[in-house]
Each structure stands twice: as C-alpha cells, then as structure tokens.
Design a protein around this motif. Sequence first.
Motif, PDB file in Angstrom:
ATOM      1  N   ALA A 166      37.925  40.713  17.340  1.00  0.00           N
ATOM      2  CA  ALA A 166      37.456  41.358  16.111  1.00  0.00           C
ATOM      3  C   ALA A 166      38.539  41.347  15.053  1.00  0.00           C
ATOM      4  CB  ALA A 166      37.012  42.793  16.412  1.00  0.00           C
ATOM      5  N   PHE A 167      39.777  41.668  15.445  1.00  0.00           N
ATOM      6  CA  PHE A 167      40.870  41.678  14.472  1.00  0.00           C
ATOM      7  C   PHE A 167      41.165  40.289  13.954  1.00  0.00           C
ATOM      8  CE2 PHE A 167      41.840  46.002  15.846  1.00  0.00           C
ATOM      9  CZ  PHE A 167      42.142  46.558  14.611  1.00  0.00           C
ATOM     10  N   ALA A 168      41.086  39.324  14.834  1.00  0.00           N
ATOM     11  CA  ALA A 168      41.330  37.939  14.410  1.00  0.00           C
ATOM     12  C   ALA A 168      40.291  37.508  13.385  1.00  0.00           C
ATOM     13  CB  ALA A 168      41.302  37.018  15.624  1.00  0.00           C
ATOM     14  N   ASP A 169      39.035  37.903  13.634  1.00  0.00           N
ATOM     15  CA  ASP A 169      37.957  37.564  12.692  1.00  0.00           C
ATOM     16  C   ASP A 169      38.193  38.222  11.339  1.00  0.00           C
ATOM     17  OD1 ASP A 169      36.741  36.005  14.473  1.00  0.00           O
ATOM     18  OD2 ASP A 169      35.111  37.411  14.990  1.00  0.00           O
ATOM     19  N   LEU A 170      38.561  39.521  11.406  1.00  0.00           N
ATOM     20  CA  LEU A 170      38.820  40.241  10.169  1.00  0.00           C
ATOM     21  C   LEU A 170      39.861  39.511   9.345  1.00  0.00           C
ATOM     22  CD1 LEU A 170      39.051  44.123  10.687  1.00  0.00           C
ATOM     23  CD2 LEU A 170      37.562  42.842   9.139  1.00  0.00           C
ATOM     24  N   GLU A 171      40.927  39.117   9.997  1.00  0.00           N
ATOM     25  CA  GLU A 171      42.010  38.459   9.298  1.00  0.00           C
ATOM     26  C   GLU A 171      41.529  37.144   8.705  1.00  0.00           C
ATOM     27  OE1 GLU A 171      45.604  38.198  11.567  1.00  0.00           O
ATOM     28  OE2 GLU A 171      46.462  36.791  10.118  1.00  0.00           O
ATOM     29  N   ARG A 172      40.739  36.425   9.477  1.00  0.00           N
ATOM     30  CA  ARG A 172      40.309  35.101   9.026  1.00  0.00           C
ATOM     31  C   ARG A 172      39.347  35.200   7.846  1.00  0.00           C
ATOM     32  NH1 ARG A 172      37.127  31.977  13.016  1.00  0.00           N
ATOM     33  NH2 ARG A 172      35.954  30.520  11.710  1.00  0.00           N
ATOM     34  N   TYR A 173      38.447  36.188   7.903  1.00  0.00           N
ATOM     35  CA  TYR A 173      37.403  36.240   6.866  1.00  0.00           C
ATOM     36  C   TYR A 173      37.743  37.137   5.683  1.00  0.00           C
ATOM     37  CZ  TYR A 173      34.475  33.616  10.015  1.00  0.00           C
ATOM     38  OH  TYR A 173      33.974  32.636  10.811  1.00  0.00           O
ATOM     39  N   PHE A 174      38.563  38.166   5.903  1.00  0.00           N
ATOM     40  CA  PHE A 174      38.809  39.102   4.807  1.00  0.00           C
ATOM     41  C   PHE A 174      40.252  39.111   4.308  1.00  0.00           C
ATOM     42  CE2 PHE A 174      34.828  40.644   6.452  1.00  0.00           C
ATOM     43  CZ  PHE A 174      34.144  40.995   5.301  1.00  0.00           C
ATOM     44  N   PHE A 175      41.181  38.752   5.176  1.00  0.00           N
ATOM     45  CA  PHE A 175      42.596  38.804   4.767  1.00  0.00           C
ATOM     46  C   PHE A 175      43.277  37.466   5.007  1.00  0.00           C
ATOM     47  CE2 PHE A 175      41.269  43.072   5.889  1.00  0.00           C
ATOM     48  CZ  PHE A 175      41.593  43.750   4.732  1.00  0.00           C
ATOM     49  N   ASN A 176      42.559  36.413   4.712  1.00  0.00           N
ATOM     50  CA  ASN A 176      43.089  35.075   4.929  1.00  0.00           C
ATOM     51  C   ASN A 176      44.171  34.772   3.890  1.00  0.00           C
ATOM     52  OD1 ASN A 176      43.389  32.235   4.946  1.00  0.00           O
ATOM     53  ND2 ASN A 176      41.417  32.080   6.017  1.00  0.00           N
ATOM     54  N   ILE A 177      45.439  34.760   4.343  1.00  0.00           N
ATOM     55  CA  ILE A 177      46.570  34.673   3.412  1.00  0.00           C
ATOM     56  C   ILE A 177      46.487  33.428   2.540  1.00  0.00           C
ATOM     57  CG2 ILE A 177      49.077  34.483   3.218  1.00  0.00           C
ATOM     58  CD1 ILE A 177      48.298  37.192   4.123  1.00  0.00           C
ATOM     59  N   GLU A 178      46.134  32.337   3.148  1.00  0.00           N
ATOM     60  CA  GLU A 178      46.074  31.095   2.371  1.00  0.00           C
ATOM     61  C   GLU A 178      45.067  31.196   1.232  1.00  0.00           C
ATOM     62  OE1 GLU A 178      45.426  27.293   4.571  1.00  0.00           O
ATOM     63  OE2 GLU A 178      47.084  28.184   5.747  1.00  0.00           O
ATOM     64  N   ILE A 179      43.887  31.694   1.579  1.00  0.00           N
ATOM     65  CA  ILE A 179      42.838  31.816   0.554  1.00  0.00           C
ATOM     66  C   ILE A 179      43.257  32.817  -0.520  1.00  0.00           C
ATOM     67  CG2 ILE A 179      40.443  32.505   0.141  1.00  0.00           C
ATOM     68  CD1 ILE A 179      39.691  31.272   2.761  1.00  0.00           C
ATOM     69  N   LEU A 180      43.908  33.900  -0.075  1.00  0.00           N
ATOM     70  CA  LEU A 180      44.394  34.889  -1.046  1.00  0.00           C
ATOM     71  C   LEU A 180      45.327  34.232  -2.046  1.00  0.00           C
ATOM     72  CD1 LEU A 180      45.359  38.270   0.719  1.00  0.00           C
ATOM     73  CD2 LEU A 180      43.624  37.852  -1.031  1.00  0.00           C
ATOM     74  N   ARG A 181      46.279  33.507  -1.518  1.00  0.00           N
ATOM     75  CA  ARG A 181      47.277  32.858  -2.366  1.00  0.00           C
ATOM     76  C   ARG A 181      46.596  31.905  -3.359  1.00  0.00           C
ATOM     77  NH1 ARG A 181      51.016  30.109   1.301  1.00  0.00           N
ATOM     78  NH2 ARG A 181      51.413  32.125   2.249  1.00  0.00           N
ATOM     79  N   ASP A 182      45.557  31.281  -2.879  1.00  0.00           N
ATOM     80  CA  ASP A 182      44.778  30.348  -3.691  1.00  0.00           C
ATOM     81  C   ASP A 182      43.971  31.054  -4.783  1.00  0.00           C
ATOM     82  OD1 ASP A 182      45.069  27.760  -3.035  1.00  0.00           O
ATOM     83  OD2 ASP A 182      42.902  27.487  -2.607  1.00  0.00           O
TER      84      ASP A 182
END
Lengths: 242, 244
Positions: free
Chosen positions: A7-23
Amino acid sequence: MDAIGQAFADLERYFFNIEILRDTIPQLLPALLVVFEILFLSLLFSFIGGLTLALTRLVPLRPLRWLVGAYVDFFRALPLLLLLTYIYYGLGLFGSTTGLRFLILDPIPAAILGITITYSAYSAEIFRAGISSVPHGQMEAARSLGMNNYKAMLHVVLPQTMRIVVPPLTNELIAMIKDTALASVITTPELLFRSREIMGLKANPTPLTAAAILYVAFTLPLIRVAARLERRYGKGARPVGM
Amino acid sequence: MDQPLIKLEGVHKRFGDLEVLRGIDLEVRRSEVVVVIGPSGSGKSTMLRCINGLEPIHLGRIFIEGIDITGSKTNINQIRQKVGMVFQQFNLFPHKTALENLTLSPMKVQGKSQSVAEQIGQDLLAKVGLSEKADEYPGTLSGGQQQRVAIARALAMQPDMMLFDEVTSALDPELVADVLNVMKDLAREGMTMVVVTHEMGFAREVGSRLMFMDEGVIVEEGDPRVMIENPSEERTQKFLGMVL
Ligand SMILES: Nc1ncnc2c1ncn2[C@@H]1O[C@H](COP(=O)(O)OP(=O)(O)OP(=O)(O)O)[C@@H](O)[C@H]1O
Ligand SMILES: [Mg+2]
C-alpha cells in the motif's frame, strides 16, 4: 504485513512520485500566475464591492438597505461552484442564443466575476461589523466639529474601520485562494485544472500533489501573517477614554 | 449685540414614549457662563445635544445667533462650526495625534491650509498646557490631558460658544483641576458657555447663572452664589444637599 508495504509503495508511486513531481511543478507555474491574476483582481473588486455594499446599508433608504441585505444573504448562501457554472455556462448560453455576445465570458473573467460577487457579500459583512465597532462618539465628535456625514465617515470612521478589518480580510483572502480551485469546473487554466490535465497525460495523480504543495506553500505564510495581524489589531483599536 | 447667542423656545424632545425635555426656555447672551445641574436622567445632555443639532426636537424652536436651526433649510454643519462641544468621554480621534485632532476639521471643513491650521493648533495646545504632547496619540495621554486636547480641538474651529457635558466626570479627582482651570480661563476671556457639571466651585467662581433641571424642565435658575446658599425650590435644595 506485505499488504501494508505494498500500500505504501503504491501511494508513493501514484501520489508522491518524485520524478513526476520534479517534472510537473515547473509546468504548473503559468497556472500559478493565473491564480495570482484571479486573486489580485477579485480581491481588489470585492474590497470595493464590499465597502460599497456596507456603506449603502447606512443610507437611510429602507428599500435600498433591504436590497443590499438580500444581496448579501443570498450570495453568502449560494455555493460559489454553482454561481461560477451559471455565469460561465448559463450566461454564455443565453448570450449565444440571443446574440448578446458580451455575456459570453472567457473562463478567467467569469471566475473573477463569480468570486467577486460572492466575496463582496462576505466583505460587506466584515466592513459592516468594522464600521459598527467604531464607538458612536467618534461620529458625534466629528459632526460636532462641523463635518458632514461624508467627511466624518471618510476622515474619522473609515480609517479606524480599516485597522479592525485587516485580520478578517486576511482570513478571507486565505479562503479565496482555495476557492480559486473551484474555477477549474469552468475550464479556467488555474492550478487544479492544469494539474488534472497533466494527471491525465501522465496517467498518474501525482500532479495533484504538486498543486497541493504549491497551494500550501503560498497560503501558509499568509496564515502566519493573519495570526500576527490578529494579535496586533485583533483587540481592535482601543477606543480612547473608555 | 443684544440678540442672545443661544435661544430655546418651548423645546420638547421625546425618545419613543419617553418625554425627556418638556418645554425648555433658555436664553444665553454673549459671554455668559450658564451652569446646568440636575439629577441623572433629567435631560441635561439631551438639551446640549439639541442645541448642537445632534438630536432633532419634536416641538419648539432653537436659535443660534438668531438663526432657527430647526428650520429645514438651515445648514446645520455651518451652525455647528459656531458651537463647540466637549463630551464626557473625550471622543478624541485615536488614529490621529493630538495636533492632528486639532487640525483635521479646520482643514477639511474650513479649508484652512495645513500651516495655518497647525499654527492655530500649536497655540491652542500651548494654551491648555500640552505643547509637548502635540505628536502623541490620544491612547498615550492621561484622561485629563485627553480632555484638554478635546477642549482645544473644539476651540480650533474658533466657535462663538462652547457646550460642556460633564467633562470632568470621567476623570480621576487629581486630574479635574487642570481641566477646570482651562475652562475658567476660557470663561474669563469672555467665551459664551453652557456647562453641565456638578463642580459647584466652578459655578461659584465663574458662573453667571445656575440652572437646576429635573424631569425635563428647568426648575429654578439664578445667580449661582445666591442659589447655592439659598435655593428657593425644595427639589433644588435636596439636590444641592447631595452634591455639595
Ligand atoms: N438615544 C436615546 N434613546 C433613548 N433614550 C434616551 C437616549 N438618550 C437619552 N435617553 C434618555 O433620556 C433621558 C435623559 O437623558 P440625558 O442623557 O439627557 O440625561 P442627563 O441629565 O444628561 O443624565 P446624566 O446626568 O446621567 O448624564 C434618560 O432617561 C435617558 O435614558
Ligand atoms: Mg448626561
């Protein structure tokens, strides 16, 4: 245990994805400017509108006072989201069928109009409270010095009102910042709208988080400022000789 | 100048069903100092406020320098410039310095230039003994100082007459004398004054007439020195017994 880790891994991937944030964050900066534009103009117009409404309520003409009261109550009750929809889609439809093309507004002016209408009603209440919290003796002293109502209001009552209304108006600005997001329903290219567009492109909701970070980043300092102002002016300009 | 500066003819004033003034006749001539006393609620403040046009009246007439201020065509703002008023609660403008309190109306109402208004203001602050407080805000002044600024503010409009409504009642006892001294000086300079106060010493020293009001009428009036010793009405006697 494994399920929670997943669940935490999913959260990170879909809501706190660092790469996408930076983009995303740089891509959202133009939308942030749109938010600023809406805020600046809505704040200015609703300040003028609210003050005008509050002053009109003091005019000794019953029908006029009733009208202003009805306006204030109605627009405080009507959800801004619906008002924006009526202005953009409703007025627009009416304009295109009747040929009254000036009724067809672009999203940004429509958003400014809607927010101004609603927030003028809120500010009117703030100004009214501010004006009535200036002791009556101030008006009397001004009148006894030969000032007419207009001059007494301008030079004596309103300057004292301004100090009193600064903290509540700052709180109103904070609410207004968040309410600009409602303009996304009328396709205004502001933060929420743009981040949802990017979300679609990336097939990932992290851009929403980028928008959230931006909202919080520039609202938080204002919240601190509001608290400071409240401490400084909140008790009101101490009425003299009371 | 024989004409009275202030003249009230059969003035009646009601608040709802409550008749607060019930037929007041009064004439105040140039340089007279009329001292008004009376129990709480007798209508003293209301009378002053009517003279200044702050309250409309129901019946009767009020003349200021011969002009009927109850007439609908009268410009009340113009009349008010001739009539200075000082309140129990001072009512200084808290957002203005002492000097700015004095210059605001002369500039905005009479159209005086800032330098002229400030000159007049400084002179008046000196007169009430507060030159060094010119740039202070009211909140930093003592009650007595605030009240002296308020007197100076009214004088800055160069009025022909002054109304004082219990201007020392909100003050600590040790601050009263300074304010009374300013008022006594004014009286001796020939200012026309109507003074609501229970300071009998003031009435004795500078009062030209003492008036006792009760329940909206003037019960008795006369020379203060005589009346204080020898009131002819029983109500006056009782009241004086309480305040002396
Ligand atoms: N704005 C008003 N509305 C209603 N009633 C009022 C108003 N102003 C004064 N009154 C009433 O009128 C009466 C006379 O009041 P006024 O203030 O003139 O008395 P006063 O002689 O000055 O008393 P005090 O010595 O307490 O100042 C009182 O009963 C008061 O409650
Ligand atoms: Mg009174």
